[in-house]
Design a protein around this motif. Sequence first.
Motif, PDB file in Angstrom:
ATOM      1  N   SER A   8       0.305  50.809  22.540  1.00  0.00           N
ATOM      2  CA  SER A   8      -0.368  49.853  22.099  1.00  0.00           C
ATOM      3  C   SER A   8      -0.676  48.562  23.110  1.00  0.00           C
ATOM      4  N   THR A   9      -2.016  48.305  23.157  1.00  0.00           N
ATOM      5  CA  THR A   9      -2.242  47.224  24.203  1.00  0.00           C
ATOM      6  C   THR A   9      -2.381  45.842  23.374  1.00  0.00           C
ATOM      7  N   THR A  10      -1.569  45.912  22.001  1.00  0.00           N
ATOM      8  CA  THR A  10      -1.487  44.520  21.263  1.00  0.00           C
ATOM      9  C   THR A  10      -0.092  44.224  21.454  1.00  0.00           C
ATOM     10  N   ALA A  11       0.143  42.951  22.076  1.00  0.00           N
ATOM     11  CA  ALA A  11       1.474  42.608  21.808  1.00  0.00           C
ATOM     12  C   ALA A  11       1.312  41.125  20.771  1.00  0.00           C
ATOM     13  N   TYR A  12       2.664  41.025  20.216  1.00  0.00           N
ATOM     14  CA  TYR A  12       2.754  39.678  19.440  1.00  0.00           C
ATOM     15  C   TYR A  12       3.712  38.684  20.030  1.00  0.00           C
ATOM     16  N   VAL A  13       3.369  37.523  20.328  1.00  0.00           N
ATOM     17  CA  VAL A  13       4.121  36.477  20.938  1.00  0.00           C
ATOM     18  C   VAL A  13       4.237  35.378  19.700  1.00  0.00           C
ATOM     19  N   ASN A  14       5.450  35.322  19.443  1.00  0.00           N
ATOM     20  CA  ASN A  14       5.669  34.382  17.988  1.00  0.00           C
ATOM     21  C   ASN A  14       4.604  34.774  17.013  1.00  0.00           C
ATOM     22  N   GLY A  15       4.425  35.902  16.575  1.00  0.00           N
ATOM     23  CA  GLY A  15       3.568  36.170  15.655  1.00  0.00           C
ATOM     24  C   GLY A  15       2.075  36.361  15.973  1.00  0.00           C
TER      25      GLY A  15
END
Length: 154
Positions: free
Chosen positions: A99-106
């Motif tokens: 996945s090219t989507t990461a979550y940083v602090n939501g």
Amino acid sequence: MFKKIVIPVFLTSVLTIFMSIPANASPPRIIYSLYVYLNGAPIETDSTPPYINTATNTAYVPLRVISEGMGQSVSWDKNKQQVTIQSNDGTVMTMSIGSTTAYVNGEAKILPSAPEMPFMRVMVPIRFVSEVLGATVNASAKDGATYVDISFKP
């Protein structure tokens, strides 16, 4: 009768499949002439070296090497194929294989390239992960090799 129908249909199908593959389609090359340093010291990997995936022009490093080398904790959810990094300053980053989507602090962030798992090790884009964790990344090329220096304050 059967041979007169099946063989031409089979050959036409095979020809159609091969014709649909672009002539310039080639698998991504992996380049291992990549040297990564944390605060001036070369990283040490157990068995999976950092590499550059030429299809995306992205440098990858084993997740645990970079995260734990910077003093962060890492957890792996096998069912979700997802990694979570908890930094000392409270930053939480979650990434999933492919996945090219990461979550940083939501908050959703777009990765330049997705995390990979080619050798049963989670490999992540060096620059993105390092910079989210508060490091400075400098890259240079010399004598056909790429050198990446990651500077951070422990």
